[in-house]
Design an enzyme around this catalytic site. Structure first.
Site, PDB file in Angstrom:
ATOM      1  N   GLY A  36       0.795  -1.219   0.000  1.00 52.38           N
ATOM      2  CA  GLY A  36       0.000   0.000   0.000  1.00 52.38           C
ATOM      3  C   GLY A  36       0.828   1.270   0.000  1.00 52.38           C
ATOM      4  N   THR A  39       6.085   3.458  -2.243  1.00 52.98           N
ATOM      5  CA  THR A  39       7.330   2.864  -2.744  1.00 52.98           C
ATOM      6  C   THR A  39       7.542   1.507  -2.069  1.00 52.98           C
ATOM      7  N   GLY A 180      12.708   5.708  25.935  1.00 57.32           N
ATOM      8  CA  GLY A 180      13.107   4.341  25.593  1.00 57.32           C
ATOM      9  C   GLY A 180      14.577   4.279  25.217  1.00 57.32           C
ATOM     10  N   VAL A 183      17.198   0.433  20.741  1.00 61.57           N
ATOM     11  CA  VAL A 183      18.005   0.658  19.550  1.00 61.57           C
ATOM     12  C   VAL A 183      17.666   1.985  18.871  1.00 61.57           C
ATOM     13  N   GLU A 203      14.494   5.839  30.402  1.00 58.22           N
ATOM     14  CA  GLU A 203      14.333   4.388  30.215  1.00 58.22           C
ATOM     15  C   GLU A 203      13.644   3.791  31.435  1.00 58.22           C
ATOM     16  N   ILE A 271       9.565   3.194  22.189  1.00 58.20           N
ATOM     17  CA  ILE A 271       9.434   2.176  23.245  1.00 58.20           C
ATOM     18  C   ILE A 271       9.144   0.795  22.658  1.00 58.20           C
ATOM     19  N   ARG A 273       8.099  -1.723  18.891  1.00 60.35           N
ATOM     20  CA  ARG A 273       7.220  -1.779  17.730  1.00 60.35           C
ATOM     21  C   ARG A 273       6.249  -2.947  17.866  1.00 60.35           C
ATOM     22  N   HIS A 444      46.371  -8.544   9.820  1.00 61.57           N
ATOM     23  CA  HIS A 444      46.864  -7.512  10.735  1.00 61.57           C
ATOM     24  C   HIS A 444      47.190  -6.257   9.940  1.00 61.57           C
TER      25      HIS A 444
HETATM   26  P1  FAD Z   1       8.252  -4.056   7.036  1.00 60.56           P
HETATM   27  O1  FAD Z   1       9.579  -3.600   6.584  1.00 60.56           O
HETATM   28  O2  FAD Z   1       7.595  -3.301   8.123  1.00 60.56           O
HETATM   29  O3  FAD Z   1       7.344  -4.053   5.734  1.00 60.56           O
HETATM   30  C1  FAD Z   1       6.010  -4.371   5.774  1.00 60.56           C
HETATM   31  C2  FAD Z   1       5.320  -3.688   4.616  1.00 60.56           C
HETATM   32  O4  FAD Z   1       4.002  -4.195   4.549  1.00 60.56           O
HETATM   33  C3  FAD Z   1       5.186  -2.190   4.765  1.00 60.56           C
HETATM   34  O5  FAD Z   1       5.723  -1.538   3.642  1.00 60.56           O
HETATM   35  C4  FAD Z   1       3.671  -1.946   4.855  1.00 60.56           C
HETATM   36  O6  FAD Z   1       3.253  -0.781   4.161  1.00 60.56           O
HETATM   37  C5  FAD Z   1       3.139  -3.170   4.167  1.00 60.56           C
HETATM   38  N1  FAD Z   1       1.795  -3.561   4.590  1.00 60.56           N
HETATM   39  C6  FAD Z   1       1.297  -3.635   5.852  1.00 60.56           C
HETATM   40  N2  FAD Z   1       0.020  -4.080   5.833  1.00 60.56           N
HETATM   41  C7  FAD Z   1      -0.270  -4.294   4.546  1.00 60.56           C
HETATM   42  C8  FAD Z   1      -1.429  -4.757   3.873  1.00 60.56           C
HETATM   43  N3  FAD Z   1      -2.527  -5.101   4.534  1.00 60.56           N
HETATM   44  N4  FAD Z   1      -1.401  -4.832   2.511  1.00 60.56           N
HETATM   45  C9  FAD Z   1      -0.280  -4.486   1.815  1.00 60.56           C
HETATM   46  N5  FAD Z   1       0.843  -4.049   2.398  1.00 60.56           N
HETATM   47  C10 FAD Z   1       0.846  -3.957   3.742  1.00 60.56           C
HETATM   48  N6  FAD Z   1      16.522  -3.591  11.271  1.00 60.56           N
HETATM   49  C11 FAD Z   1      17.785  -3.997  10.997  1.00 60.56           C
HETATM   50  O7  FAD Z   1      18.019  -5.201  10.831  1.00 60.56           O
HETATM   51  N7  FAD Z   1      18.810  -3.102  10.902  1.00 60.56           N
HETATM   52  C12 FAD Z   1      18.620  -1.783  11.085  1.00 60.56           C
HETATM   53  O8  FAD Z   1      19.558  -1.002  10.991  1.00 60.56           O
HETATM   54  C13 FAD Z   1      17.312  -1.326  11.389  1.00 60.56           C
HETATM   55  N8  FAD Z   1      17.070  -0.017  11.585  1.00 60.56           N
HETATM   56  C14 FAD Z   1      15.793   0.399  11.838  1.00 60.56           C
HETATM   57  C15 FAD Z   1      15.577   1.758  12.058  1.00 60.56           C
HETATM   58  C16 FAD Z   1      14.303   2.224  12.331  1.00 60.56           C
HETATM   59  C17 FAD Z   1      14.087   3.700  12.565  1.00 60.56           C
HETATM   60  C18 FAD Z   1      13.218   1.310  12.356  1.00 60.56           C
HETATM   61  C19 FAD Z   1      11.828   1.791  12.602  1.00 60.56           C
HETATM   62  C20 FAD Z   1      13.423  -0.046  12.146  1.00 60.56           C
HETATM   63  C21 FAD Z   1      14.718  -0.512  11.899  1.00 60.56           C
HETATM   64  N9  FAD Z   1      14.987  -1.865  11.705  1.00 60.56           N
HETATM   65  C22 FAD Z   1      16.264  -2.283  11.460  1.00 60.56           C
HETATM   66  C23 FAD Z   1      13.921  -2.873  11.749  1.00 60.56           C
HETATM   67  C24 FAD Z   1      13.512  -3.266  10.317  1.00 60.56           C
HETATM   68  O9  FAD Z   1      13.104  -2.114   9.623  1.00 60.56           O
HETATM   69  C25 FAD Z   1      12.400  -4.295  10.360  1.00 60.56           C
HETATM   70  O10 FAD Z   1      12.786  -5.395  11.155  1.00 60.56           O
HETATM   71  C26 FAD Z   1      12.074  -4.785   8.959  1.00 60.56           C
HETATM   72  O11 FAD Z   1      11.712  -3.729   8.113  1.00 60.56           O
HETATM   73  C27 FAD Z   1      10.955  -5.824   9.005  1.00 60.56           C
HETATM   74  O12 FAD Z   1      10.673  -6.264   7.722  1.00 60.56           O
HETATM   75  P2  FAD Z   1       9.233  -6.797   7.314  1.00 60.56           P
HETATM   76  O13 FAD Z   1       9.346  -7.151   5.872  1.00 60.56           O
HETATM   77  O14 FAD Z   1       8.798  -7.820   8.271  1.00 60.56           O
HETATM   78  O15 FAD Z   1       8.250  -5.569   7.499  1.00 60.56           O
HETATM   79  P1  NAI Z   2      13.400  -1.507  21.731  1.00 59.31           P
HETATM   80  O1  NAI Z   2      12.579  -2.645  22.123  1.00 59.31           O
HETATM   81  O2  NAI Z   2      14.758  -1.716  21.173  1.00 59.31           O
HETATM   82  O3  NAI Z   2      13.585  -0.514  22.967  1.00 59.31           O
HETATM   83  C1  NAI Z   2      12.508   0.054  23.630  1.00 59.31           C
HETATM   84  C2  NAI Z   2      12.978   0.537  24.988  1.00 59.31           C
HETATM   85  O4  NAI Z   2      11.951   1.298  25.565  1.00 59.31           O
HETATM   86  C3  NAI Z   2      13.298  -0.599  25.955  1.00 59.31           C
HETATM   87  O5  NAI Z   2      14.546  -0.360  26.530  1.00 59.31           O
HETATM   88  C4  NAI Z   2      12.162  -0.541  26.957  1.00 59.31           C
HETATM   89  O6  NAI Z   2      12.530  -0.966  28.235  1.00 59.31           O
HETATM   90  C5  NAI Z   2      11.838   0.943  26.946  1.00 59.31           C
HETATM   91  N1  NAI Z   2      10.495   1.297  27.355  1.00 59.31           N
HETATM   92  C6  NAI Z   2       9.347   0.612  27.108  1.00 59.31           C
HETATM   93  N2  NAI Z   2       8.300   1.287  27.630  1.00 59.31           N
HETATM   94  C7  NAI Z   2       8.793   2.413  28.191  1.00 59.31           C
HETATM   95  C8  NAI Z   2       8.223   3.526  28.855  1.00 59.31           C
HETATM   96  N3  NAI Z   2       6.906   3.618  29.042  1.00 59.31           N
HETATM   97  N4  NAI Z   2       9.029   4.507  29.306  1.00 59.31           N
HETATM   98  C9  NAI Z   2      10.379   4.441  29.114  1.00 59.31           C
HETATM   99  N5  NAI Z   2      10.979   3.402  28.480  1.00 59.31           N
HETATM  100  C10 NAI Z   2      10.197   2.421  28.013  1.00 59.31           C
HETATM  101  O7  NAI Z   2      12.478  -0.680  20.717  1.00 59.31           O
HETATM  102  P2  NAI Z   2      12.808   0.486  19.702  1.00 59.31           P
HETATM  103  O8  NAI Z   2      14.081   1.159  20.048  1.00 59.31           O
HETATM  104  O9  NAI Z   2      11.576   1.280  19.583  1.00 59.31           O
HETATM  105  O10 NAI Z   2      13.027  -0.324  18.354  1.00 59.31           O
HETATM  106  C11 NAI Z   2      11.989  -1.150  17.832  1.00 59.31           C
HETATM  107  C12 NAI Z   2      12.550  -2.275  17.041  1.00 59.31           C
HETATM  108  O11 NAI Z   2      13.153  -1.833  15.848  1.00 59.31           O
HETATM  109  C13 NAI Z   2      13.585  -3.057  17.810  1.00 59.31           C
HETATM  110  O12 NAI Z   2      13.004  -4.281  18.168  1.00 59.31           O
HETATM  111  C14 NAI Z   2      14.708  -3.279  16.882  1.00 59.31           C
HETATM  112  O13 NAI Z   2      14.887  -4.641  16.644  1.00 59.31           O
HETATM  113  C15 NAI Z   2      14.313  -2.600  15.584  1.00 59.31           C
HETATM  114  N6  NAI Z   2      15.405  -1.713  15.216  1.00 59.31           N
HETATM  115  C16 NAI Z   2      16.607  -2.266  14.880  1.00 59.31           C
HETATM  116  C17 NAI Z   2      17.687  -1.485  14.599  1.00 59.31           C
HETATM  117  C18 NAI Z   2      18.974  -2.128  14.300  1.00 59.31           C
HETATM  118  O14 NAI Z   2      18.994  -3.312  14.045  1.00 59.31           O
HETATM  119  N7  NAI Z   2      20.076  -1.396  14.312  1.00 59.31           N
HETATM  120  C19 NAI Z   2      17.599  -0.021  14.596  1.00 59.31           C
HETATM  121  C20 NAI Z   2      16.302   0.455  15.002  1.00 59.31           C
HETATM  122  C21 NAI Z   2      15.260  -0.372  15.270  1.00 59.31           C
END
Ligand code: FAD
Ligand code: NAI
Length: 465
Positions: A36, A39, A180, A183, A203, A271, A273, A444
């Site tokens: 939906g 992109t 929170g 990450v 936190e 906090i 996802r 190294h």
């Molecule tokens: P998503 O990437 O969430 O994709 C799901 C897609 O489904 C979306 O585009 C949505 O529009 C679509 N969709 C939903 N419902 C419907 C429907 N009913 N019909 C059609 N389409 C639909 N992970 C890492 O490993 N490394 C990182 O550095 C990292 N950084 C992150 C930074 C941020 C700020 C955030 C928020 C997340 C980050 N993550 C990172 C987590 C990573 O983005 C997710 O784990 C990953 O995108 C999950 O992939 P997915 O395919 O399950 O879902």
């Molecule tokens: P997170 O689960 O990593 O951290 C959330 C934090 O918020 C926890 O430390 C938790 O104890 C705290 N928290 C929860 N409720 C709270 C409250 N009411 N008040 C204060 N603190 C509270 O979730 P985040 O950072 O939102 O990331 C979501 C997901 O996205 C992660 O699961 C991560 O796997 C993915 N992600 C991965 C990245 C990567 O791989 N580099 C980068 C960004 C996101």
């Protein structure tokens, strides 16, 4: 096949869904993917991994120039921030990569069904008013931001934002409060701190980065404090009010007690996802979710309903792009009659801060619960490359089974920990012992030598400490 429109219909084009669609098409299956968003690429490419890394990379350069790290190497510069241009290169990265997926869809003859899919029965979905029947449906709808009661996100106003809003801020906040210490809070908090914001991280728990090794959490907290992030641990936010151009937060000790207030220019709610299942009409397919809102699957990514599969953030496990991708490949292979497997015990995770923080396998605490362990640690300060590069913070820790020496977990804090962790994951996938790593020749001078030395330390024989 006659009365089916597709062999495989994937719902969601994130790293789980688009990869599953490409693999299914490569395996000769007639494939469509419903998305939906305007992109392809999902959260990861549009508002997650990629744009956050674009801002992390650029802000790292800015801080190296502004904060004295470059001057320490004899390069004197006075940087000037052009935030518009920094956002521009972020948008370029997103545009290039999401366009790349569209190209791959065309190349592999995958139909992009534009719109949000909704089940009308166990093998049929509706997308933008049209009905499609498929032999196999893969749910890959990902996740979205967990809301916090009393704190209303409005990304347009740029005062109380989620991660998507925090990537787009039009100016550097004076004071940013991150709710929170996970990450997202640490990565995006780091971006804006480097660009000049004062950052306070609130936190709920007694330490940041839950789920990671306790030593790593403690050391990371020390490093971020040294960098200037202020932490309020064991604290919860109970309310946020927008007053003019500021937000006023009410904080309370997590265990209860006297409230205090805190003023911020920008508040980032990070906090956690939650899985995306609203709007899918799962009941029409005969599916339900578990208590955490996830769709349960078996080892082969099958849901409880025959012909419906699920992968990525919408199923249990870490919410990581590479986990979603690997599940996408394995799921498509299973649909095609092959044996697709993901080893969920060896999924690396990386926090892309400075230094980076990475781990794979068990934490020391988890490993000890399972039996006796031996642990080897090596400080980055004693690694010649890190020391020469002025990157003394961090360590590598190797956790091995005391009886078999098999490596159970590896944790690193180092400037390039995200790159280093790949060799640990590969070693573990091959069932390596700490001795196997210790006797593997490492180039190294590289940061990776710290992994070899930590492995040597498991048996008490590192060379450089
Ligand atoms: P998503 O990437 O969430 O994709 C799901 C897609 O489904 C979306 O585009 C949505 O529009 C679509 N969709 C939903 N419902 C419907 C429907 N009913 N019909 C059609 N389409 C639909 N992970 C890492 O490993 N490394 C990182 O550095 C990292 N950084 C992150 C930074 C941020 C700020 C955030 C928020 C997340 C980050 N993550 C990172 C987590 C990573 O983005 C997710 O784990 C990953 O995108 C999950 O992939 P997915 O395919 O399950 O879902
Ligand atoms: P997170 O689960 O990593 O951290 C959330 C934090 O918020 C926890 O430390 C938790 O104890 C705290 N928290 C929860 N409720 C709270 C409250 N009411 N008040 C204060 N603190 C509270 O979730 P985040 O950072 O939102 O990331 C979501 C997901 O996205 C992660 O699961 C991560 O796997 C993915 N992600 C991965 C990245 C990567 O791989 N580099 C980068 C960004 C996101």
């Amino acid at each position: 096949m006659a009365d089916y429109d597709y062999d495989v219909l994937v719902i969601g084009a994130g790293p789980g869904g688009y990869v599953a669609a490409i693999r299914a098409a490569q395996l000769g299956l007639k494939t469509a993917c419903a998305e939906g968003r305007a992109t392809l690429g999902g959260t990861c490419l549009n508002v997650g991994c990629i744009p956050s890394k674009a801002m992390l990379h650029a802000s790292e350069y800015f801080e190296a120039a502004a904060g004295g790290a470059m001057a320490a190497m004899g390069i004197k510069v006075k940087p000037e921030l052009d935030l518009g241009a920094m956002h521009g290169q972020r948008k370029d990265a997103v545009k290039g990569l999401t366009g790349g997926i569209e190209f791959l869809f065309k190349k592999n003859k995958i139909d992009w069904l534009k719109g949000y899919a909704r089940f009308t029965s166990a093998d049929t979905v509706d997308v933008a008013g049209k009905s499609y029947r498929a032999k196999n449906i893969i749910i890959a709808t990902g996740s979205s931001v967990t809301p916090l009661a009393g704190v209303e996100v409005d990304n347009d106003k740029q005062i109380i934002v989620d991660s998507t809003g925090a990537l787009e801020l039009a100016k550097v906040p004076g004071h940013m409060v991150v709710i929170g210490g996970g990450v997202i809070g640490l990565e995006l908090g780091s971006v804006w701190r480097r660009l000049g914001a004062k950052v306070t991280c609130v936190e709920f728990l007694d330490q940041i980065l839950p789920g990671m090794d306790a030593d790593v959490r403690k050391e990371a907290n020390k490093i971020f404090k040294k960098q200037g992030i202020e932490f309020k641990l064991k604290t919860k936010v109970t309310k946020a009010e927008v007053k003019g151009k500021k937000a006023v937060l009410t904080l309370e000790p997590a265990a209860g007690g006297a409230a205090e207030t805190l003023e911020a220019d920008v508040v980032l709610v990070s906090i956690g996802r939650k899985p995306n299942t609203d709007g899918l009409a799962l009941d029409k397919a005969g599916l339900t979710t578990n208590q955490r809102g996830q769709i349960e699957i078996d080892h082969d990514f099958r849901t409880a309903v025959n012909g419906i599969w699920a992968i990525g953030d919408v199923v249990p496990g870490p919410m990581l792009a590479h986990k979603a991708e690997d599940e996408g490949i394995a799921c498509a292979e299973n649909i095609a009659g092959q044996t697709g497997i993901v080893n969920h015990d060896v999924i690396p995770s990386v926090v892309y801060t400075w230094p980076e923080i990475a781990g794979v396998g068990l934490t020391e605490e988890q490993a000890k619960e399972k039996g006796e362990v031996k642990v080897g640690k090596f400080p980055m300060l004693a690694n010649s490359r890190a020391k020469t590069n002025h990157e003394p913070d961090g360590f590598v820790k190797v956790i091995a089974d005391a009886r078999t020496d098999r490596v159970l977990g590896v944790w690193c804090i180092a400037s390039v920990a995200g790159t280093m962790i790949a060799q640990a994951a590969q070693a573990m996938e091959f069932g390596a012992t700490s001795e196997d790593i210790a006797y593997t020749c490492h180039a190294h001078p590289t940061h990776s030598e710290a992994i070899k030395e930590a492995a040597m330390a498991v048996t008490g024989k590192p060379i450089h400490i």
